[in-house]
Write a protein that holds these residues in place. Structure first.
Motif, PDB file in Angstrom:
ATOM      1  N   GLU A 147       0.866  -1.186   0.000  1.00  0.00           N
ATOM      2  CA  GLU A 147       0.000   0.000   0.000  1.00  0.00           C
ATOM      3  C   GLU A 147       0.899   1.231   0.000  1.00  0.00           C
ATOM      4  O   GLU A 147       1.870   1.286   0.758  1.00  0.00           O
ATOM      5  N   ARG A 148       0.579   2.196  -0.829  1.00  0.00           N
ATOM      6  CA  ARG A 148       1.503   3.326  -0.897  1.00  0.00           C
ATOM      7  C   ARG A 148       1.263   4.359   0.194  1.00  0.00           C
ATOM      8  O   ARG A 148       2.128   5.156   0.508  1.00  0.00           O
ATOM      9  N   GLU A 149       0.044   4.364   0.792  1.00  0.00           N
ATOM     10  CA  GLU A 149      -0.227   5.305   1.885  1.00  0.00           C
ATOM     11  C   GLU A 149       0.291   4.693   3.195  1.00  0.00           C
ATOM     12  O   GLU A 149       0.569   3.503   3.264  1.00  0.00           O
ATOM     13  N   TYR A 171       3.124   2.376   3.070  1.00  0.00           N
ATOM     14  CA  TYR A 171       4.033   3.448   2.708  1.00  0.00           C
ATOM     15  C   TYR A 171       5.124   2.873   1.775  1.00  0.00           C
ATOM     16  O   TYR A 171       6.310   3.133   1.920  1.00  0.00           O
ATOM     17  N   GLN A 191       5.907   1.014  -2.372  1.00  0.00           N
ATOM     18  CA  GLN A 191       5.449   0.981  -3.748  1.00  0.00           C
ATOM     19  C   GLN A 191       6.167  -0.121  -4.520  1.00  0.00           C
ATOM     20  O   GLN A 191       7.356  -0.360  -4.283  1.00  0.00           O
ATOM     21  N   GLU A 207       8.042  -1.173  -7.613  1.00  0.00           N
ATOM     22  CA  GLU A 207       8.804  -0.351  -8.553  1.00  0.00           C
ATOM     23  C   GLU A 207       9.097  -1.076  -9.851  1.00  0.00           C
ATOM     24  O   GLU A 207       9.329  -0.454 -10.873  1.00  0.00           O
ATOM     25  N   LYS A 234       9.260   3.147   1.428  1.00  0.00           N
ATOM     26  CA  LYS A 234       9.650   4.539   1.609  1.00  0.00           C
ATOM     27  C   LYS A 234      10.047   4.768   3.076  1.00  0.00           C
ATOM     28  O   LYS A 234       9.501   4.129   3.983  1.00  0.00           O
ATOM     29  N   THR A 285      -5.590  -1.171  -7.320  1.00  0.00           N
ATOM     30  CA  THR A 285      -5.098   0.179  -7.047  1.00  0.00           C
ATOM     31  C   THR A 285      -6.211   1.204  -6.889  1.00  0.00           C
ATOM     32  O   THR A 285      -5.946   2.365  -6.601  1.00  0.00           O
TER      33      THR A 285
END
Lengths: 321, 151, 342, 663, 280
Positions: D173-175, D217, D219, D221, D237, D333
């Motif tokens: 999850e990117r958040e 947090y 992603q 790539e 991240k 997504t």
């Protein structure tokens, strides 16, 4: 020209001392006003090397024949791209090749030169005087204006000093091509014809083709191990036969259109195909057409891409919607 | 476009000449589009013969030439709209290849109507049918392709 | 046999009548090249042609010719031969070197079993020879005992003897039969013509590169087969088919099928011994895999094998391969090298 | 020539009513290689299939041609028939007489032409059949691990389902928290149950599941590899908080001296530079927003580090990369909101603070939201009395927005209307709509209830919203009454449509899956393969494939999970045999094929070549990875030498097809 | 042109196909016109062209004996385009045949002499007509002993098994030695390469002709073995394979030096071969 010839011989001699195994250059031909590819394999053979305005051959493709030898090759401005192309497509190992550049004052059209020189005069020396070549013959001196005697491809040349060479001989040559000449002028004329007239123009030429394949054999972009048009061993490529061996107008046109398409974006414009054609088919009109379209539609291809057809942009012009 | 009486080409047997079109359709969009034309019962001329290829990028220009050599009067290549390729980028290559190839064919004397490339999505049955109609009309005006036909 | 004179304007009339009654193939100029084409207008014909880019052998041995067609219907398989058209053909304007080449081809194609296609065309063709009027730098026919003014092999032979007049030599009954119909066009007084012809011969021969001699060639060829010379000369060879296709005596061909399924044709077309796949076996084995072997084979064929086999020289000294080889491989140099044993 | 059998199908009257099937079969009998030719009412039926099986045995058939409908429909059916007959299933070819002939040329006036065309189509199929080669799927081992990209409700559901089946799941999850858009919602229509109450337990379940490894947090790539054997690189991240030390006590985020507009609350609230997005976040540990952190903007502060009881704060933390191997990928997504501010001038381009989006309303009405659940005008904090809802903002607007319907806006607007009317006594609610779409279970009933409660539905578009004092004047048309309407509103709520989440295009490119014209990921088949993509081993869940409501999203997520389980519970996979192959003898190694392959399936290899009369030579040739190749054939045309051919669509076959059609 | 066109094949029917090995079939062919069949005469070692129409033509040695008047046989290994097409035919198929072409084994000079036949794999095909010619009742008295040394890669690669293991061994004054390259479970016979086997068998050179055909490497080492056993080059005959298109000395490609294999060959003795360029 004498100066460059001497330099070539000296360089070749030096390279052989340094372990060179094959030197590809030019020697004088068997008839007047002619040069031909020459292969020196040992020190003692370098004296025959020459350079003069009849060295029209592009020697780059010969490199492929010596995959394991340390080889040197002489290139003019219009030949250098061929070495680059062959290296790029992994036909050559650049590290074993010494590319020797020669400045080019343009190549002369042999027929016109012979018509101008006295029949039994022997050419003793040729000097490049920027806008003319001066011929010393046993019958006296003759000045041949470049404008009148150069090959057509030299008159539109913009690259008469080779780039990417390991060794450049002599001084940089002044530009040869006439400025302001449109390289696509003839292409445009043909394009302006209506389809039946265009068809007639090409049919007359293509009908002559002998399918001797000289254009393909000499072409540095035609570097396939085995051309798709004659995969001879059956079973290879699962037996697809692209083209009949019959020499008919449809097959000839097929051959030339597809050959032009296969070298699209890879043709280095050396014009060898046209030079070697025994029946004088102006093959560069096909290559130049594609070069013009590629230039117009896609601009220069990034150096890391094998050819214009191996890449795309989402915004490419779409003529099919 | 309509065909005037005087334009109708007849064959030796006296029957009205009908152009023969070979069409290469990509499996995912254009072939499905042609299927949709069928499912939707959209009528179009029976002159087209379809060859299924996985992607328009499978169409070698030599196939096109081959069809002309074998007597096709027109050739159609249809694929997904650019950006919609099932194989992500295939039709971008098709577009480059066939743009250059079509221009080259025209340069050596083929009439533009002989070789058509169209983007036809799976939902464009109508567009497929219209493309065929247009081609047939165009080819009827041109008459048979005899130039490179070895037949 | 007999000789006559024809004036240039009458020669054009003669051509016109030829065209009216026969299919006439004659040299015409196209993009600065001389080529044999079917002609409809006498004025198109080059009367003193010089060297054509392709030899006239194509009249007898076309680059591509259909041998027969096949058709399968049910259980039945039928073959249909292609038959040469009935109308006679006049092949006009053949130079002495090319006239000799017909004899070389005859040796191959009419040797038993005769090649039916070649023979049919040969029998159906009347040949009008023409003496050379100029010599090109690559010419060396005299090396093979050919005179640039003799019409051996022609039915009728023409020699421009100056002042708008041509000496007409009628060399075969067929030639005689042909000309009989047009008797009114000729003059019978041939006084001085033979002398003029000889003078022309002398002046032409003087210009021909006489350095080429072949008298001791055959023995020497045999001893030079395994010589590094062939590899050296092959380095610049492109492996294209120019020399073989422009050669008036090359006769190699391939036979292929065209057509799928139930009907099609079998045709033959010129082939070249310089092509890699010429001798390539299905297994991948190639008896002449190296270009040097192939080039050597070509020169041996021209300069040795042909003579051994048919007792006639395989080269006629026309100079086409010399003039058109893109990399200046010069058979005269090869002859010189062999005679000097390299 | 192999022995070919031809089966012409009537398809009842679909083909048989237009074309003379017996005549086609009879003509086909004369085609090269055909030893048996027949026709039948329905070849795809059980007796029809048996006809093939029997004929293969009786006539020793080696290739089978069925002339019936589109191969897109029944190719696979008949391949199975061949398998049952003991033939290689790829010894099969179809002629499409229905979709491409009888259905499009039904008129009696073109009967003869249609018949000729049908015969040609069969001839083509026979010509190809004669040149078919046996193909065998390869076997590749499967990595029993699944990567889920996106931690919204779709990702959560799919991860839980896969994990429950006993397979390992990596959820990225990117958040800083999972939960996605759903946890931002207040109540869900039509049942009005609390969104957080039903989603947060699932979030916790994810965090605690022994089979799920959670990367927030973070992603993805880079993705390489192919079905069963993907390799992915995950960028974790830097959070500047060591989550292995942090115990989530909350001291830091309550004491951070910085305040930043809070993106979780769509700017309606504030948060610190060290923060958790919302109280029930999973993981319930903070990250530092370095861009706003005082220590990094002013060079001094460090309050959080001083306060942290476990010493978890690490300002020097760097992004880290984790390389993982997975057998399947589920893309979940999600969606974003249509950027209405850019195009809708009539709603003020976002200049009016009291024009808000539906999602902002959700945060506002949410008890844990920035206003504690109080509905108030952002401009004044006062309670609005008159609220106007505008539907289809960005949706169903070909000119400026999207052509499609976003599917959930009608319902959430109805829910919002209900909430206003319920929470603000005496309030007035107006809804401008184009059509009201209430297709789900209980939806229509809910909509009626809201209208009964007093919401005024006006069919028509709003032409302008402008500020007049403290009021927003909404001017529109009532197309049912055919008159202009003007409402002085306190607040305007826009039902903004859904668009693919930001970065969807990058994800598509990275994985190699196509997007549709609107940027949503393209499913393999709109009806029959809605959760699969055309890239083997990659599946779709939720709104990344197209707008849908929560029940549909959850269903699709479970569907994708089922697909993944079906895939990963096998030991090995069969590869698609219709792939490209390089003839190395012909390959010159120019590698013109390499860049045109969208699947990076072509790589150079060095071989040693032995040619007669030459020493062995090492040279580079292209080689196709059959696991990666999807069989598009783009490389075959890039190859000038014809050294690459595509199995099942070989040059030889295609040339034969051209020849057969032109006969 | 008609009958005088040597390039025009005669229509014939494949009447039977015998599967010799995994990739070798023997095709039994009969001309459709009985007169053609009656007029056909070939000598052992000659070749003919078979046509599959639409595919092409290729040269094959005749593998049936000249004494067989009812049909022709050709043993064909599947390798290229034409051979593959032939292998796809079924009995009853129509093909074209033209020939016979080339010289033959010197069967006249072989009278009253013994014969040693050495073959490898499909290399037995051109030798078989000679063997069967000599063993034919009407000719048997004219010739001496026949010795056959034959090898294949495996048992399955041996051609003409019926003759090899039954007919020939059971004929008086015929000796057959068979070998395979690599041992196999069911194989009771000799294992090893042909050249080595020749050295073991030790045939004597007196009053004998040798005919040999097989893979080039086998021929090379067998000839060495024979020379060690005292055989002279002019006793040893082999048959060359070259690409041919016409079969009548016109198309040019089968030349080895000044000789055309289609006319002056395919049979050469080693003395002749040693004088030719090594381009075959």
């Amino acid at each position: 020209m004498k100066e460059i010839t001497e330099m070539l011989q000296q360089v070749a001699a030096r390279l052989f001392n340094e372990g060179l195994e094959m030197f590809i250059g030019y020697e004088s031909g068997s008839v007047p006003a002619k040069a031909r590819p020459y292969f020196a394999a040992v020190q003692g053979e370098t004296a025959a090397l020459v350079f003069n305005p009849f060295c029209e051959h592009n020697l780059a493709k010969y490199l492929v024949r010596f995959p394991n030898a340390k080889t040197a090759v002489v290139v003019k401005g219009c030949d250098a791209g061929a070495v680059e192309r062959l290296v790029k497509e992994r036909n050559l190992d650049r590290t074993r090749i010494t590319v020797i550049g020669v400045p080019c004052g343009g190549m002369l059209a042999r027929e016109r030169v012979l018509a101008e020189l006295p029949q039994d005069g022997k050419i003793t020396a040729i000097t490049d005087r920027r806008d003319a070549f001066v011929f010393q013959t046993s019958k006296g001196e003759h000045v041949l204006e470049k404008k009148a005697f150069l090959l057509a491809k030299c008159l539109i040349c913009t690259q008469n000093n080779p780039t990417g060479v390991d060794l450049m001989l002599g001084k940089e040559a002044p530009p040869v091509g006439e400025t302001g000449k449109d390289p696509y002028a003839r292409v445009k004329e043909i394009s302006a014809l209506d389809p039946p007239a265009r068809a007639a123009f090409w049919d007359r030429l293509m009908d002559r083709c002998l399918r001797c394949y000289a254009c393909r054999e000499v072409c540095p972009a035609c570097s396939c191990t085995e051309c798709c048009f004659e995969q001879a061993v059956p079973g290879w490529q699962q037996g697809a036969i692209w083209l009949s061996k019959a020499v008919t107008l449809p097959d000839n046109l097929h051959y030339h259109v597809i050959r032009a398409f296969h070298v699209a974006g890879r043709c280095t414009g050396c014009g060898e195909c046209e030079r070697v054609c025994p029946v004088r088919i102006p093959l560069m009109l096909l290559n130049r057409k594609l070069a013009g379209d590629i230039d117009e539609l896609y601009g220069p291809t990034p150096p890391d891409v094998p050819s214009v057809l191996c890449t795309y942009a989402t915004g490419d012009r779409d003529e099919f919607t | 476009m309509s065909v005037n009486e005087s334009d109708v080409v007849t064959t030796a047997e006296g029957a009205a000449w009908e152009p023969k079109i070979v069409a290469f359709l990509c499996n995912w969009c254009s072939y499905a589009g042609a299927d949709l034309a069928g499912v939707s019962r959209i009528k179009y001329p029976a002159n087209v013969r379809i060859i299924r290829v996985p992607c328009s990028s499978r169409v070698n220009p030599q196939f096109v030439f081959r069809a002309f050599e074998r007597g096709a009067d027109g050739v159609l290549v249809a694929g997904c709209h650019p950006g919609d390729c099932h194989y992500v980028t295939g039709n971008y290559y098709t577009r480059r290849r066939l743009t250059l190839f079509k221009r080259l064919l025209e340069y050596v004397g083929f009439e533009p109507e002989r070789f058509i490339v169209r983007w036809v999505s799976a939902s464009e049955g109508q567009r497929f049918a219209e493309t065929v109609k247009e081609m047939v009309d165009g080819l009827k005006h041109l008459g048979p392709q005899k130039r490179v036909s070895r037949v | 046999m007999d000789s006559k004179i024809i004036k240039k304007d009458k020669l054009l009339s003669l051509l016109e009548r030829f065209i009216a009654g026969y299919h006439v193939l004659a040299p015409v100029r196209e993009d600065g090249m001389l080529v044999y084409r079917p002609v409809g207008i006498p004025g198109d014909v080059e009367l003193n042609p010089g060297r054509s880019v392709l030899p006239p052998k194509g009249r007898f041995f076309p680059q591509t010719e259909i041998l027969y067609s096949y058709r399968i219907e049910g259980e039945k398989l039928t073959l249909e031969e292609y038959v040469e058209e009935a109308r006679q053909v006049i092949l006009f304007g053949v130079h002495p070197c090319d006239l000799r080449s017909f004899a070389v081809l005859d040796a191959v194609f009419t040797e038993e079993p005769r090649d039916a296609y070649f023979t049919a065309r040969r029998n159906n063709t009347i040949i009008v020879g023409v003496s050379c009027s100029s010599v090109l730098p690559e010419c060396f026919c005299t090396a093979f005992g050919i005179s640039p003014v003799e019409g051996n092999g022609a039915d009728i032979h023409l020699t421009d003897i100056g002042a708008g007049a041509y000496l007409v030599e009628v060399l075969t009954p067929r030639g005689k039969e042909l000309l009989q119909k047009f008797d009114s066009l000729f003059e019978d007084n041939v006084a001085g013509a033979e002398e003029a012809k000889r003078a022309k011969e002398a002046s032409l021969i003087k210009k021909i590169s006489l350095s080429v001699k072949v008298n001791d060639l055959h023995e020497k060829m045999a001893s030079i087969f395994e010589n590094p010379y062939w590899e050296k000369i092959s380095r610049r060879c492109l492996g294209c088919g120019v020399c073989t296709y422009v050669c008036p005596t090359c006769h190699c061909f391939d036979i292929m099928d065209d057509g799928a399924g139930k009907a099609g044709e079998r045709f033959r077309c010129w082939d070249s011994c310089l092509f890699r796949e010429y001798t390539l076996h299905t297994s991948g084995h190639n008896p002449r895999h190296a270009l040097a072997q192939r080039l050597r084979n070509r020169f041996f064929h021209k300069l040795s094998y042909n003579n051994q086999r048919y007792n006639i020289e395989g080269c006629v000294g026309c100079g086409r391969c010399v003039a058109l080889c893109p990399v200046n491989i010069d058979i005269r140099e090869v002859i010189g090298a062999v005679r000097g044993l390299v | 020539m192999p022995r070919i059998g031809v089966f012409v199908c009537w398809c009842g009257s679909n083909i048989g009513g237009v074309l003379d099937c017996p005549a086609i079969a009879q003509e086909a009998a004369s085609f090269p290689g055909v030893v048996y030719s027949t026709e039948y009412k329905y070849v795809c039926s059980d007796p029809g299939q048996k006809l093939i099986v029997d004929a293969v045995k009786e006539h020793r058939l080696e290739r089978v041609v069925v002339a019936s409908c589109s191969p897109r429909l029944h190719e696979e059916t008949f391949r199975q028939v061949l398998r049952r007959s003991g033939l290689n299933p790829y010894f099969f070819e179809m002629a499409n007489l229905r979709e491409h002939c009888s259905w499009v040329h039904p008129d009696t006036t073109v009967r003869e032409q249609a018949q000729r065309k049908a015969v040609d189509l069969v001839r083509r199929a026979v010509a190809k059949a004669a040149r078919l080669e046996p193909l065998f799927p390869g076997k590749i081992p499967v990595v029993r691990r699944c990567l889920v990209i996106g931690g919204g409700i779709a990702g959560i559901q799919t991860a839980l389902d896969v994990a429950d089946a006993g397979l390992e799941v990596l959820l990225v999850e990117r958040e800083p928290t999972i939960g996605g858009n759903m946890v931002k919602l207040d109540k869900t229509f039509p049942t009005l149950d609390c969104s957080a109450c039903i989603s947060t337990p699932k979030m916790v379940a994810v965090a605690q599941h022994p089979n799920i490894r959670l990367y927030t947090y973070a992603q993805v790539e880079e993705v390489t590899g192919y079905i069963g054997n993907f390799k992915a690189r995950i960028r974790q991240k830097a959070r500047y908080v060591d989550h292995s030390k942090c115990n989530g006590c909350g001291t830091c985020w309550t004491r951070c001296p910085v305040t930043v507009p809070d993106d979780f609350n769509l700017g309606l609230g504030e948060r610190g530079a060290i923060y958790i997005p919302f109280p029930q976040a999973v993981p319930n540990k903070p990250v530092i927003d370095l861009e706003h952190c005082r220590r990094s903007t002013r060079g001094k502060c460090g309050a959080c580090a001083k306060l942290c009881p476990t010493g978890a704060i690490d300002y020097e933390q760097k992004d880290e990369f984790v390389d993982v191997e997975v057998g399947a990928i589920i893309v979940a997504t999600g969606y974003g909101l249509f950027p209405w501010e850019k195009v809708y001038g009539e709603y003020g381009y976002g200049r009016f603070r009291d024009v808000i989006t539906g999602l902002m309303f959700e945060r506002m009405v949410n008890a844990s939201g920035p206003t504690g659940g109080k509905i108030q005008r952002p401009s004044s904090g006062k309670e609005p009395k008159t609220v106007v809802f505008i539907q289809c903002v960005g949706s169903r607007d070909e000119a400026r927005g999207k052509e499609y319907c976003s599917r959930f806006c009608c319902m959430y607007t109805a829910k919002h209307a209900h909430q206003i009317l319920e929470k603000i006594p005496g309030s007035e609610v107006y809804v401008f709509y184009i059509d009201v779409r209430t297709f789900g279970k209980g939806y229509e009933e809910f909509y009626r209830r809201v209208r009964d409660e007093g919401a005024v539905y006006i069919r028509g578009r709003v032409s302008k919203v402008y500020q007049d004092g403290s009021k927003l004047i909404v001017r529109g048309a009532d197309t049912l009454l055919g008159e202009q309407v003007e409402i002085a509103a306190d607040m305007v709520v826009l039902a903004t449509g859904a668009v693919p989440a930001a970065g969807a295009a990058d994800v598509a490119r990275m994985i190699g899956i196509p997007q549709d014209k609107d940027g949503f990921f393209q499913e393999a088949h709109p009806k029959l393969r809605p959760v699969e993509t055309h890239t083997g081993g990659v599946y779709l869940a939720g709104t990344c494939q197209g707008p849908k409501d929560i029940p549909d999203t959850v269903s699709q997520a479970s569907g994708a999970a089922a697909k993944v389980c079906g895939l990963l519970l096998r030991d090995e996979l069969e590869t698609n045999p219709l792939v490209s192959k390089v003839n190395e003898a012909l390959c010159t190694g120019c590698l013109a094929c390499q860049p045109v392959c969208p699947y990076r399936a072509i790589q150079p290899v060095t071989i040693t070549e032995r040619l007669p009369g030459q020493p062995p030579r090492e040279r580079v040739v292209a080689r196709v990875n059959e696991g990666l190749c999807q069989g598009c054939g783009a490389c075959t045309v890039a190859c000038r030498a014809g050294a690459i051919d595509l199995k099942g669509f070989t040059n030889k076959q295609l040339i034969a097809e051209v020849d057969a059609l032109c006969l | 042109m008609g009958a005088s066109n040597p390039l025009l094949p005669k229509i014939a029917t494949v009447v039977d196909i015998v599967r010799e090995t995994g990739d070798v079939n023997t095709f039994r062919v009969v001309f459709d016109d009985p007169e053609e069949m009656a007029a056909w005469n070939h000598r052992p070692g000659q070749v003919a062209f078979l046509s599959v129409f639409g595919v092409g033509e290729a040269t094959f040695c005749l593998s049936s004996s000249p004494t067989c008047r009812d049909w022709l046989e050709f043993s064909v290994r599947r390798a290229g385009k034409v051979t593959t097409a032939l292998h796809e035919l079924e009995a009853g198929a129509k093909i074209g045949v033209r020939g016979p072409y080339g010289n033959s084994f010197p069967y006249e000079a072989m009278r009253a002499k013994h014969l040693l036949v050495i073959g490898g794999g499909i290399g037995l095909a051109p030798l078989r007509p000679l063997v069967n010619f000599m063993l034919a009742p009407e000719n048997r008295k004219d010739y001496g002993k026949v010795e056959i040394i034959y090898g294949g890669r495996t048992y399955n690669d041996l051609c003409y098994k019926e003759e090899l293991f039954r007919t020939w061994p059971e004929t008086p004054d015929v000796a057959v030695w068979t070998t395979i390259d690599v041992a196999e479970e069911a194989w009771q016979g000799h294992v090893g390469f042909v050249p080595a086997y020749v050295e073991e068998v030790k045939p004597t050179p007196e009053d004998k002709f040798v005919v040999i055909c097989g893979p080039p490497i086998m021929i090379k080492f067998t000839v060495k073995a024979l020379e060690n056993l005292g055989f002279r080059a002019d006793q040893i005959y082999t048959t060359l394979e070259m690409r041919m298109k016409c079969g009548i000395g016109k198309c040019g490609r089968c030349n080895v030096g000044a000789r055309f294999v289609c006319r002056d060959g395919p049979v050469f003795n080693l003395t002749e071969l040693y004088q030719l360029p090594q381009e075959y």
